[in-house]
Design a protein around this motif. Structure first.
Motif, short mmCIF file in Angstrom:
data_model
loop_
_atom_site.label_atom_id
_atom_site.label_comp_id
_atom_site.label_asym_id
_atom_site.label_seq_id
_atom_site.Cartn_x
_atom_site.Cartn_y
_atom_site.Cartn_z
N ALA A 75 0.79 -0.96 -0.54
CA ALA A 75 -0.38 0.30 0.11
C ALA A 75 0.71 0.99 -0.01
N VAL A 76 0.59 1.98 -1.15
CA VAL A 76 1.91 3.31 -0.34
C VAL A 76 0.83 4.73 -0.11
N LEU A 77 1.19 5.47 0.67
CA LEU A 77 0.86 7.00 1.13
C LEU A 77 1.84 8.15 -0.07
N VAL A 78 1.53 8.59 -0.76
CA VAL A 78 2.20 9.51 -2.02
C VAL A 78 1.57 10.74 -1.20
N ARG A 79 3.05 11.54 -0.55
CA ARG A 79 2.72 12.91 0.01
C ARG A 79 3.60 13.84 -0.76
N MET A 80 2.97 14.98 -1.16
CA MET A 80 3.23 15.61 -2.40
C MET A 80 3.03 17.53 -1.77
N ASP A 81 3.71 18.33 -2.19
CA ASP A 81 3.89 19.28 -2.00
C ASP A 81 2.46 20.29 -2.61
N SER A 82 2.24 19.54 -4.26
CA SER A 82 2.07 19.88 -5.14
C SER A 82 -0.20 19.73 -4.72
N LYS A 83 -0.16 20.74 -4.53
CA LYS A 83 -1.73 20.97 -4.76
C LYS A 83 -2.72 20.28 -5.97
N LEU A 84 -2.03 21.02 -6.98
CA LEU A 84 -2.59 20.35 -8.56
C LEU A 84 -2.17 18.91 -8.97
N MET A 100 0.19 16.39 -19.05
CA MET A 100 0.24 15.85 -18.14
C MET A 100 -0.23 14.84 -18.41
N ARG A 101 -1.83 14.56 -19.07
CA ARG A 101 -2.27 13.37 -19.35
C ARG A 101 -1.96 12.22 -19.05
N PRO A 102 -1.16 11.98 -20.20
CA PRO A 102 -0.74 10.75 -20.33
C PRO A 102 0.07 10.14 -19.44
N LEU A 103 0.88 11.06 -18.41
CA LEU A 103 1.51 10.78 -17.56
C LEU A 103 1.50 10.26 -15.82
N ALA A 104 0.38 11.19 -16.56
CA ALA A 104 -1.24 10.54 -14.88
C ALA A 104 -1.54 9.53 -14.79
N MET A 105 -2.34 8.99 -16.26
CA MET A 105 -1.96 7.71 -16.74
C MET A 105 -0.92 6.27 -16.23
N GLU A 106 0.28 7.24 -16.55
CA GLU A 106 0.48 6.38 -16.38
C GLU A 106 1.14 5.75 -14.53
N ALA A 107 0.99 6.87 -13.64
CA ALA A 107 1.07 7.05 -12.51
C ALA A 107 -0.03 6.15 -11.55
N ALA A 108 -1.43 5.82 -12.82
CA ALA A 108 -2.67 5.30 -11.51
C ALA A 108 -2.72 4.22 -12.73
N ALA A 109 -1.63 3.62 -13.30
CA ALA A 109 -2.26 2.38 -13.71
C ALA A 109 0.08 1.73 -13.11
N VAL A 110 0.80 2.10 -11.95
CA VAL A 110 1.49 1.72 -11.86
C VAL A 110 1.24 0.15 -10.98
N PHE A 111 0.47 1.15 -9.87
CA PHE A 111 -0.43 0.05 -8.33
C PHE A 111 -2.16 -0.01 -9.12
N PRO A 112 -2.49 -0.29 -7.71
CA PRO A 112 -4.33 -0.70 -8.27
C PRO A 112 -4.84 0.36 -7.88
N PRO A 113 -5.46 0.90 -7.83
CA PRO A 113 -6.15 2.56 -8.10
C PRO A 113 -6.40 2.46 -6.47
N ASP A 114 -7.08 0.80 -5.86
CA ASP A 114 -7.22 0.62 -4.45
C ASP A 114 -5.60 1.24 -3.51
N ALA A 115 -5.07 0.30 -3.72
CA ALA A 115 -3.19 0.70 -3.48
C ALA A 115 -2.98 2.03 -3.10
N VAL A 116 -3.43 3.39 -3.79
CA VAL A 116 -2.83 4.61 -3.36
C VAL A 116 -3.14 5.64 -2.79
N THR A 117 -3.25 6.47 -1.63
CA THR A 117 -3.33 7.11 -1.69
C THR A 117 -2.75 8.79 -1.91
N TYR A 118 -3.27 10.08 -1.73
CA TYR A 118 -3.16 11.27 -1.95
C TYR A 118 -3.21 11.77 -0.36
#
Length: 400
Positions: A75-84, A100-118
């Motif tokens: 499980a992953v908790l992502v912590r960033m100072d970018s509100k965007l 940014m859209r393709p990068l976001a799609m790549e990031a979302a595909a690394v782990f299952p959606p329920d494994a990552v919180t921001y």
């Protein structure tokens, strides 16, 4: 019989920066064990010419990939100072920028959606990733690649040795106060940060309620401009046309702003965009009343409102804290959409004062210590390192 292996939890901290926005850019990411805080993996890279937001997304992607290599079932908790990035990856904001859209799609595909919180964190708490990004940009400037073995980011963060690579961290905002706050160093004295994004802030022209000093927010009637207000809108349109710097116009959805914005946009040959986040405060039961009338009818509620940014007007209006969160979210989205441009925001007293307050890092009570006339101009410049500079406040020279 042994039980199932406990699921590991990682904390990914990521950041990115651009010296010019767009300009030479790099990212940094660190993976930590959530239980012990131990650093498990660092990643950084100089990525050539890019914007801040693209670099931040690249940092997020690198951090998630590093965590996946360590344990694909974690499980992953992502912590960033970018509100965007945090809001977009959490699904609360749309991702409109094509880079940014393709990068976001790549990031979302690394782990299952329920494994990552921001989670959003202030820059002061993201120093490790910030310094990795600066190391990568410094290495790129020398024509070299960043090497993990040569990194001092963790050591510098642990010893709180100050900023590296010319980046000065901004002070940490209060928990209820959306950033950014005041610059840690005067912009004019620091490195060249490239062309800022400038918001020219125009309060709408007079309505019939303005000279009577009545509460006029977004919860009551939606008044149109008076004859005086229409003349003011025409005057400010001429003044802005003479300056010739405005590249886009965005307005509150309320009629008085839409009419003011239309007068300016028509003169400049531009269209008017609308942002719900720029609307005025909902003043609840106080809508249409004067201050004296509110004092007479709701004295305790008024005293509470004057004393605390968390207090709401009578009847379920918005608190200044709620308005600040809404305005800050609109600010961040507009900054991402209009990087490096000069944008006219046609809005109201509270949103303009809030943008000024946040740029200066001033407390909420400063809202009561600013004067904003109808059809006045103010301006705030936002720089690539996250700092802001107040350029103008309550200019009414064009109305004389």
């Amino acid at each position: 019989m042994s039980g199932a292996r406990a699921r590991r939890t990682f904390v990914v901290e990521a950041d990115g920066g651009s010296r010019g926005n767009p300009g030479p850019a790099g990212y940094g990411a660190v993976v930590k064990d959530a239980a012990s805080g131990e650093t498990l993996r660092e990643a950084a890279e100089f990525i050539g010419r890019a914007t801040n937001n693209v670099a931040e997304y690249r940092g997020l992607l690198a951090g998630l990939r590093a965590a996946y290599e360590l344990d694909a079932d974690a499980a992953v908790l992502v912590r960033m100072d970018s509100k965007l990035v945090v809001e977009q990856m959490s699904g609360r904001w749309k991702i409109k920028h094509p880079d940014m859209r393709p990068l976001a799609m790549e990031a979302a595909a690394v782990f299952p959606p329920d494994a990552v919180t921001y989670e959003w964190i202030p820059r002061e708490k993201n120093k490790h990733a910030d310094r990795l990004a600066n190391e990568a940009m410094d290495a790129g400037g020398r024509g070299e690649r960043w090497e993990a073995g040569a990194s001092r980011a963790e050591l510098d963060t642990a010893s709180d040795a100050g900023a590296v690579g010319g980046t000065v961290p901004a002070p940490q905002p209060a928990a209820t106060d959306p950033g950014p706050t005041a610059p840690a160093a005067r912009v004019g004295w620091g490195p060249d940060l490239g062309t800022p994004t400038t918001f020219v802030l125009l309060r709408h022209g007079e309505t019939p309620l303005t000279p009577e000093k009545r509460f006029s927010g977004s919860g009551g009637r939606d008044p149109e401009l008076s004859a005086v207000g229409l003349r003011q809108a025409a005057a400010v349109a001429e003044a802005l046309a003479a300056r010739g710097t405005v590249e886009a116009v965005v307005s509150s959805p309320l009629r008085r702003c839409q009419e003011t914005a239309a007068a300016v946009a028509d003169r400049l040959g531009l269209s008017v965009g609308t942002d719900e986040g720029l609307r005025e405060t909902d003043f609840g039961a106080w809508e249409g009343l004067t201050f004296a009338e509110v004092r007479e009818r709701h004295p305790e509620d008024l005293d509470a409102w004057l004393a605390s940014a968390a207090a709401r007007p009578t009847g379920g209006g918005e608190s200044f804290e709620e308005v600040a969160r809404r305005v800050a979210a609109a600010r961040d989205e507009l900054l991402a959409r209009h990087t490096g441009r000069t944008v006219l925001l046609v809005t109201h007293v509270t949103p303009i004062k809030t943008l000024v307050r946040l740029a200066l890092g001033a407390p909420p009570e400063s809202l009561f210590r600013m004067e904003l006339s109808a059809a006045s101009l103010s301006a705030v410049a936002y720089y690539a390192d996250g700092n802001a500079s107040l350029r103008l406040l309550n200019d009414t020279g064009h109305l004389r």
